[in-house]
Design a protein around this motif. Sequence first.
Motif, PDB file in Angstrom:
ATOM      1  N   THR A 162       0.850  -1.193   0.000  1.00 37.52           N
ATOM      2  CA  THR A 162       0.000   0.000   0.000  1.00 37.52           C
ATOM      3  C   THR A 162       0.883   1.238   0.000  1.00 37.52           C
ATOM      4  OG1 THR A 162      -1.787  -1.110   1.190  1.00 37.52           O
ATOM      5  CG2 THR A 162      -1.755   1.295   1.266  1.00 37.52           C
ATOM      6  N   LEU A 163       0.759   2.024  -1.058  1.00 34.12           N
ATOM      7  CA  LEU A 163       1.513   3.269  -1.175  1.00 34.12           C
ATOM      8  C   LEU A 163       0.672   4.401  -0.586  1.00 34.12           C
ATOM      9  CD1 LEU A 163       3.918   4.932  -2.274  1.00 34.12           C
ATOM     10  CD2 LEU A 163       2.619   5.157  -4.418  1.00 34.12           C
ATOM     11  N   HIS A 164       1.245   5.090   0.393  1.00 31.23           N
ATOM     12  CA  HIS A 164       0.567   6.217   1.041  1.00 31.23           C
ATOM     13  C   HIS A 164       1.302   7.500   0.659  1.00 31.23           C
ATOM     14  CE1 HIS A 164      -0.757   8.335   5.039  1.00 31.23           C
ATOM     15  NE2 HIS A 164      -1.420   8.780   3.986  1.00 31.23           N
ATOM     16  N   ILE A 165       0.663   8.314  -0.172  1.00 37.72           N
ATOM     17  CA  ILE A 165       1.242   9.609  -0.550  1.00 37.72           C
ATOM     18  C   ILE A 165       0.745  10.638   0.459  1.00 37.72           C
ATOM     19  CG2 ILE A 165       1.472  11.350  -2.361  1.00 37.72           C
ATOM     20  CD1 ILE A 165       0.774   9.135  -4.367  1.00 37.72           C
ATOM     21  N   ILE A 166       1.628  11.058   1.328  1.00 40.27           N
ATOM     22  CA  ILE A 166       1.252  11.926   2.447  1.00 40.27           C
ATOM     23  C   ILE A 166       1.257  13.400   2.041  1.00 40.27           C
ATOM     24  CG2 ILE A 166       1.891  12.617   4.801  1.00 40.27           C
ATOM     25  CD1 ILE A 166       3.270   9.805   4.992  1.00 40.27           C
ATOM     26  N   ARG A 167       2.250  13.778   1.257  1.00 39.04           N
ATOM     27  CA  ARG A 167       2.344  15.180   0.842  1.00 39.04           C
ATOM     28  C   ARG A 167       3.072  15.258  -0.496  1.00 39.04           C
ATOM     29  NH1 ARG A 167       4.646  16.799   4.943  1.00 39.04           N
ATOM     30  NH2 ARG A 167       2.807  17.459   6.120  1.00 39.04           N
ATOM     31  N   PHE A 168       2.548  16.097  -1.384  1.00 34.81           N
ATOM     32  CA  PHE A 168       3.198  16.327  -2.668  1.00 34.81           C
ATOM     33  C   PHE A 168       2.850  17.729  -3.146  1.00 34.81           C
ATOM     34  CE2 PHE A 168       3.002  15.523  -7.474  1.00 34.81           C
ATOM     35  CZ  PHE A 168       4.323  15.924  -7.643  1.00 34.81           C
ATOM     36  N   ASN A 169       3.857  18.569  -3.187  1.00 31.57           N
ATOM     37  CA  ASN A 169       3.685  19.905  -3.741  1.00 31.57           C
ATOM     38  C   ASN A 169       4.946  20.248  -4.524  1.00 31.57           C
ATOM     39  OD1 ASN A 169       5.637  21.010  -1.802  1.00 31.57           O
ATOM     40  ND2 ASN A 169       3.985  20.774  -0.277  1.00 31.57           N
ATOM     41  N   LYS A 170       5.070  21.470  -4.985  1.00 30.18           N
ATOM     42  CA  LYS A 170       6.199  21.838  -5.844  1.00 30.18           C
ATOM     43  C   LYS A 170       7.533  21.856  -5.091  1.00 30.18           C
ATOM     44  CE  LYS A 170       5.537  26.832  -5.318  1.00 30.18           C
ATOM     45  NZ  LYS A 170       5.288  28.098  -6.052  1.00 30.18           N
ATOM     46  N   ASN A 171       7.482  21.744  -3.761  1.00 29.14           N
ATOM     47  CA  ASN A 171       8.706  21.811  -2.967  1.00 29.14           C
ATOM     48  C   ASN A 171       9.107  20.490  -2.326  1.00 29.14           C
ATOM     49  OD1 ASN A 171       9.068  24.672  -3.335  1.00 29.14           O
ATOM     50  ND2 ASN A 171       7.372  24.974  -1.899  1.00 29.14           N
ATOM     51  N   GLU A 172       8.147  19.589  -2.099  1.00 24.13           N
ATOM     52  CA  GLU A 172       8.474  18.358  -1.371  1.00 24.13           C
ATOM     53  C   GLU A 172       7.582  17.187  -1.768  1.00 24.13           C
ATOM     54  OE1 GLU A 172       7.768  18.753   2.851  1.00 24.13           O
ATOM     55  OE2 GLU A 172       6.105  20.126   2.511  1.00 24.13           O
ATOM     56  N   PHE A 173       8.093  16.005  -1.454  1.00 20.50           N
ATOM     57  CA  PHE A 173       7.341  14.768  -1.683  1.00 20.50           C
ATOM     58  C   PHE A 173       7.557  13.869  -0.473  1.00 20.50           C
ATOM     59  CE2 PHE A 173       6.846  10.407  -3.186  1.00 20.50           C
ATOM     60  CZ  PHE A 173       5.598  10.486  -3.806  1.00 20.50           C
ATOM     61  N   VAL A 174       6.439  13.418   0.116  1.00 16.04           N
ATOM     62  CA  VAL A 174       6.499  12.562   1.296  1.00 16.04           C
ATOM     63  C   VAL A 174       5.570  11.367   1.064  1.00 16.04           C
ATOM     64  CG1 VAL A 174       6.182  12.404   3.796  1.00 16.04           C
ATOM     65  CG2 VAL A 174       6.872  14.588   2.761  1.00 16.04           C
ATOM     66  N   ALA A 175       6.114  10.163   1.194  1.00 18.61           N
ATOM     67  CA  ALA A 175       5.309   8.964   0.967  1.00 18.61           C
ATOM     68  C   ALA A 175       5.897   7.779   1.715  1.00 18.61           C
ATOM     69  CB  ALA A 175       5.231   8.654  -0.529  1.00 18.61           C
ATOM     70  N   LYS A 176       5.045   6.780   1.954  1.00 19.42           N
ATOM     71  CA  LYS A 176       5.470   5.535   2.598  1.00 19.42           C
ATOM     72  C   LYS A 176       4.848   4.356   1.849  1.00 19.42           C
ATOM     73  CE  LYS A 176       5.903   7.366   7.347  1.00 19.42           C
ATOM     74  NZ  LYS A 176       7.330   7.033   7.574  1.00 19.42           N
ATOM     75  N   LEU A 177       5.501   3.223   1.926  1.00 18.10           N
ATOM     76  CA  LEU A 177       4.957   1.971   1.404  1.00 18.10           C
ATOM     77  C   LEU A 177       4.880   0.983   2.550  1.00 18.10           C
ATOM     78  CD1 LEU A 177       4.197   0.313  -1.269  1.00 18.10           C
ATOM     79  CD2 LEU A 177       6.489  -0.676  -0.999  1.00 18.10           C
ATOM     80  N   TYR A 178       3.692   0.384   2.727  1.00 20.76           N
ATOM     81  CA  TYR A 178       3.480  -0.570   3.810  1.00 20.76           C
ATOM     82  C   TYR A 178       3.268  -1.973   3.244  1.00 20.76           C
ATOM     83  CZ  TYR A 178       2.338   3.807   6.221  1.00 20.76           C
ATOM     84  OH  TYR A 178       2.368   5.086   6.717  1.00 20.76           O
ATOM     85  N   ASN A 179       3.750  -2.973   3.969  1.00 17.78           N
ATOM     86  CA  ASN A 179       3.480  -4.389   3.661  1.00 17.78           C
ATOM     87  C   ASN A 179       3.786  -4.740   2.208  1.00 17.78           C
ATOM     88  OD1 ASN A 179       2.444  -4.703   6.312  1.00 17.78           O
ATOM     89  ND2 ASN A 179       0.460  -3.896   5.635  1.00 17.78           N
TER      90      ASN A 179
END
Length: 303
Positions: A229-246
């Motif tokens: 499961t890919l969780h895209i937490i934040r994405f804007n022109k300055n940053e990208f934050v995501a996690k992958l579970y299991n």
Amino acid sequence: MLTTLRIPLFILIFCIAITSLSAQQTVTISNKTFGACETIEASIGNTGERLSVFIAEHELRAGYGGKYERTRGMAAEADNLDDIPKGYTLLLDVDFTRKFKFPIEAKDSVFVTLSNMQLDQRSQQLMQQQMSAQKNKMSAASQEIKTMQQQSKSLEAKAKEIAKQMKAGKISQQEASQKLMALQNQIENMVDNSSVINQHIEEPEDEQNYAINIVDTKLATEANVYSGTLHIIRFNKNEFVAKLYNGQEIVGCLEKRSASSQSEEKKCKSLKSSLFPGLFVLEESNTTMNINVKLKKFEDFRY
């Protein structure tokens, strides 16, 4: 007194600097932790339905003007280069199949549960099922075609008889027209109700999916995330934050490693994939991913 205060102050400034640097970049996947990265970039596709993130410790793409290419003056991504820098590269693509809300903030974060590999596998299975079903229908279809041919000959003979009767004056032109129209309706009904003519191939539905590819030039391997499961937490022109579970990943060898010796070639295809039938791999394992980066480059290709 001044000297004794300057040492703790220096240490404090150093610690703040280190903390600031570490906060700017966190990229880990499985047991791989990225160091300083030459490239951290993201983009949105022209239809607004797709996002891409590319992170590389060393910029090795030909034509992108990375440090390696600038110093060597050659296409750095060629797989046969012996002195290629050792490091990690990550490419993440997400296809939403619709325009997604941008920017993505924590309050409206996105979960994507299907990988591109799983989607491809599902499409292959659907196609195989349909081909098997079509094969089972071949015998019935052959008989139906024979029946339709016989019916067509019968209707054709009736039409000739009606034309002959009208020419002989046995029936009026209006009556002949009505009878021919009735024959035409029979033909149309036969076609409409034919399972042979109306056969169709069912296309798989579009579903949002992700693809995650990791290249390791230290071990000369390439991994693709098969599930998770890919969780895209934040994405804007300055940053990208995501996690992958299991997650689960499939690891194969780069061509350079496979071609290095017969033993390596054998090792690179030593395992029959339990996740993707018909595929031989180096290994399969569980995986997780954590990305928290400041973007060095952002491109928005939307119309």
